[in-house]
Structure formats: structure tokens, C-alpha cells
Design a protein around this motif. Structure first.
Motif, PDB file in Angstrom:
ATOM      1  N   ALA A   1       0.851  -1.067   0.174  1.00 53.34           N
ATOM      2  CA  ALA A   1      -0.073  -0.179  -0.124  1.00 53.34           C
ATOM      3  C   ALA A   1       0.828   1.235  -0.151  1.00 53.34           C
ATOM      4  O   ALA A   1       0.638   2.252  -0.656  1.00 53.34           O
ATOM      5  CB  ALA A   1      -1.002  -0.055   1.292  1.00 53.34           C
ATOM      6  N   HIS A   2       1.826   1.377   0.878  1.00 51.84           N
ATOM      7  CA  HIS A   2       2.943   2.317   0.937  1.00 51.84           C
ATOM      8  C   HIS A   2       3.455   2.634  -0.455  1.00 51.84           C
ATOM      9  O   HIS A   2       3.560   3.792  -1.268  1.00 51.84           O
ATOM     10  CB  HIS A   2       3.903   2.155   1.805  1.00 51.84           C
ATOM     11  CG  HIS A   2       4.942   3.161   2.252  1.00 51.84           C
ATOM     12  ND1 HIS A   2       5.872   3.748   1.371  1.00 51.84           N
ATOM     13  CD2 HIS A   2       4.933   4.075   2.903  1.00 51.84           C
ATOM     14  CE1 HIS A   2       6.616   4.635   1.714  1.00 51.84           C
ATOM     15  NE2 HIS A   2       5.918   4.858   2.714  1.00 51.84           N
ATOM     16  N   ALA A   3       3.900   1.374  -1.197  1.00 52.61           N
ATOM     17  CA  ALA A   3       4.462   1.466  -2.212  1.00 52.61           C
ATOM     18  C   ALA A   3       3.661   2.019  -3.597  1.00 52.61           C
ATOM     19  O   ALA A   3       4.044   2.972  -4.353  1.00 52.61           O
ATOM     20  CB  ALA A   3       5.215   0.299  -2.976  1.00 52.61           C
ATOM     21  N   GLY A   4       2.377   1.567  -3.436  1.00 51.76           N
ATOM     22  CA  GLY A   4       1.630   2.131  -4.346  1.00 51.76           C
ATOM     23  C   GLY A   4       1.291   3.663  -4.165  1.00 51.76           C
ATOM     24  O   GLY A   4       1.082   4.451  -5.269  1.00 51.76           O
ATOM     25  N   ALA A   5       0.962   4.008  -2.919  1.00 47.27           N
ATOM     26  CA  ALA A   5       0.356   5.432  -2.583  1.00 47.27           C
ATOM     27  C   ALA A   5       1.412   6.464  -3.133  1.00 47.27           C
ATOM     28  O   ALA A   5       1.403   7.681  -3.566  1.00 47.27           O
ATOM     29  CB  ALA A   5       0.110   5.480  -1.334  1.00 47.27           C
ATOM     30  N   LEU A   6       2.832   6.034  -2.794  1.00 47.52           N
ATOM     31  CA  LEU A   6       3.708   7.087  -3.039  1.00 47.52           C
ATOM     32  C   LEU A   6       4.776   6.705  -4.133  1.00 47.52           C
ATOM     33  O   LEU A   6       5.871   7.369  -4.427  1.00 47.52           O
ATOM     34  CB  LEU A   6       4.552   7.279  -1.756  1.00 47.52           C
ATOM     35  CG  LEU A   6       4.120   7.730  -0.511  1.00 47.52           C
ATOM     36  CD1 LEU A   6       5.044   7.689   0.705  1.00 47.52           C
ATOM     37  CD2 LEU A   6       3.447   8.886  -0.575  1.00 47.52           C
ATOM     38  N   GLY A   7       4.383   5.600  -5.035  1.00 49.34           N
ATOM     39  CA  GLY A   7       5.180   5.300  -6.136  1.00 49.34           C
ATOM     40  C   GLY A   7       6.493   4.996  -5.942  1.00 49.34           C
ATOM     41  O   GLY A   7       7.508   5.120  -6.792  1.00 49.34           O
TER      42      GLY A   7
END
Length: 333
Positions: A108-114
Motif C-alpha cells: 500500500a505504501h509503495a503504491g500510494a507514493l510510487g
């Protein structure tokens, strides 16, 4: 790498995406989730859920043959041994050369902040903030479940609203429109305790009342307004605690807020935004760039992100050779 499978495995649902880099196409399949890797049957249930979601994608006519699969799984952070077991199961089950597992909070972190360093506050039935620094430092704040934590979450807002309704019903608390709202959603309040626990997931049932609390707050109900303001303060505290434990390597720290609770609108988001931007910490609020499936895809193809040390990853050597032993992720992952 021509094709990857990304999986978002939560406690209520499992989504899989087959992403073909040749034409940027993506197909998505959804099934029921699993109880989380920390549960006694977590690995077996996760294995079954992933297979059920992924196999239809692999069976599509003309579908791309994936090189790898990466799963963001609920409970992986607190059960690293189970995460390693799931990696081995995925290599046994799926026609891929590489399998990887990490926490669904990390994807979720990687997706939200690219894939960049920063903080992601995920708010839904539960609540958790994940901070990942430019040096790979990892900070997880809250996410302890409805009994011990998840402050400011949908479950907490809904529970507080229902408690306020029952207090008004008993004459122990101030009058509030939440009394009628609770009766309208759940029926006779005398049977409310049994109703909330009927499906075996009281937190999820309580969270279904959070939109009613937000609507009452928007309408000016003092009791509901106080509940939502307190939730916003709790969520801000969670996010800022994560921000204080990492660095972005120069410049303000990016911070995104994701999850279904953002749909409550200004009643929650206005005080939350004000608390975050007025904290004095060098944070910069940003819109989420993608979802956990996007994050899983990104981590499957890019090993240069700050998240790399938080992923248990194993590559198949030969069809007949035993699986290598995956590295143990940091205890805080």
C-alpha cells in the motif's frame, strides 16, 4: 521481465492483477480473502486464496506468461516465518520463476507514493501508518486491532457512535441523533450487542456505522462532531509518529492518506488535514498515486526502492533443485 502477477491479500478480499509490460495491459481477478498470515491456518488459507485469484488470470486465452508473483499479505509483518512458507508454496503452485511476499502495508505504501520514501496513513475498518525512509528505515505505528489499537479507525468511530447511542437510550448521556441512526441501521437497540457480534466480525459491523456518525457530524450533532474530531486527532498522532521516525533524504517528507475512511468527507478529513499540516513537522501532503496492487506490481519489477529489504523474495533455480532459503526480513517489517 515481460509479465508479473501482483496480489493484494487482505482479511476480507484478495485481488490479483496480471500486468503485461509489453502493452501495459492489466487484468484483475477478485476472491474472498484470508484471516492473515499470523492466524493458525494463515499460510494454508493464504495459499488457497492466492491460487483462486491468480489461476483464472493464467488460464485466459492468449494471456501472458508471468515471470514473477508478488503478494502483499495481511499479517506478514508479524509473521515472517509464515511469509517465507508462503513464498515456497507460491513457487510450488504457480508457473513463475520468482515469488515474493511482503506486508500489505508495504505494498500500500509503495503504491500510494510510487515507491518513494515517506509516510502512508491507511484508514478503513482499522488504521495504521507506515513510514519508509530513503535509507530503508521502517516505522509502523498502530494497526494493533480494534481491541488494543486502531485509534481513529472506522471501527473506533462506529463503536463510539454506538456507545453514544446506547448512553442516550439509557439516559446516561446527552441526546444525539445517533440514537435514531443506530436504530435505523441495526433495529431494536435492546438487541444491538448480539447484532454487532452476529457475523463474527464486530469491528467490521461497528465500522459500518461510521458513515452515520460522519453524517450526523455534518448536520451539527455535537456528540457526533466530538467523536469525529477525536478520531482525526488520533489519526494525525499516528501519522506524525511515523513521520518522526524516518527521513526522506532531504526536503519535506511526502505523506498520503488512503483507505475507505477518506470517503467520510470533510467531517473527518478537514480536521485531519489541519492537524497534519499544522504540526510543525516537515511533511508534505500528497494524493495517493496508486493502490496496493500498483504497489505490488512496482515492487515485483523494481528492486531499487527503499522497500527492498522488507520483501521476502526467492527465485527458482532449476525445475528439479530444492528451493533456496529466503532471507529473513527485519523484525520490524
Amino acid at each position: 521481465m515481460t509479465s508479473v502477477v501482483a496480489v493484494d491479500l487482505g482479511k476480507t478480499g484478495c485481488r490479483a492483477m496480471l500486468w503485461d509490460s509489453a502493452d501495459s495491459s492489466r487484468a484483475v481477478s477478485s476472491v474472498a480473502g484470508a484471516p492473515g498470515l499470523a492466524a493458525p491456518d494463515g499460510v494454508a488459507a493464504a495459499r488457497a486464496a492466492v491460487r483462486a485469484a491468480v489461476e483464472p488470470l493464467l488460464e485466459e486465452p492468449g494471456g501472458a506468461r508471468p515471470e514473477s508473483v508478488l503478494v502483499g499479505a495481511a499479517g506478514a509483518a508479524s509473521a515472517p516465518a509464515a511469509a517465507r512458507s508462503l513464498v515456497g508454496a507460491l513457487l510450488a503452485d504457480l508457473p513463475v520463476q520468482e515469488a515474493a511476499v511482503t506486508s500489505d502495508a508495504v505494498t500500500a505504501h509503495a503504491g500510494a507514493l510510487g515507491g518513494r520514501a515517506g509516510v502512508v496513513l491507511a484508514i478503513g475498518t482499522g488504521s495504521v501508518a507506515v513510514g519508509i525512509g530513503s535509507d530503508g528505515a521502517y516505522a509502523r505505528v498502530d494497526g494493533w486491532g480494534p481491541l488494543l489499537g486502531d485509534d481513529g479507525s472506522g471501527a473506533r468511530i462506529g463503536t463510539a457512535g454506538l456507545r453514544a447511542a446506547l448512553r442516550a437510550h439509557d439516559g446516561r448521556g446527552p441526546a444525539t441523533v445517533l440514537l435514531d441512526a443506530a436504530a435505523g441501521l441495526f433495529g431494536d437497540l435492546e438487541g444491538l450487542p448480539a447484532t454487532v457480534g452476529r457475523d463474527g466480525n464486530p469491528a467490521r459491523t461497528a465500522a459500518s456505522f461510521a458513515p452515520e456518525v460522519a453524517r450526523a457530524a455534518d448536520a451539527g450533532d455535537a456528540v457526533a462532531s466530538a467523536i469525529v474530531r477525536d478520531a482525526a486527532a488520533d489519526l494525525a498522532e499516528t501519522a506524525l509518529a511515523a513521520a518522526g521516525r524516518i527521513t526522506a533524504g532531504g526536503g519535506p517528507l511526502p505523506m498520503a492518506v488512503t483507505g475507505g475512511l477518506t470517503g467520510l468527507g470533510p467531517a473527518l478529513m478537514a480536521p485531519l488535514t489541519a492537524a497534519l499540516t499544522g504540526s510543525g513537522l516537515p511533511v508534505r501532503l500528497t494524493s495517493a498515486l496508486g493502490d496496493p496492487l500498483d504497489g505490488a506490481r512496482l515492487l515485483a519489477v523494481d528492486r531499487a526502492t527503499p522497500h527492498a529489504s522488507l520483501v521476502v523474495r526467492v527465485r527458482r533455480t532449476t525445475a528439479s533443485s530444492p528451493l533456496p532459503t529466503p532471507a529473513t526480513p527485519p523484525a520490524s517489517a
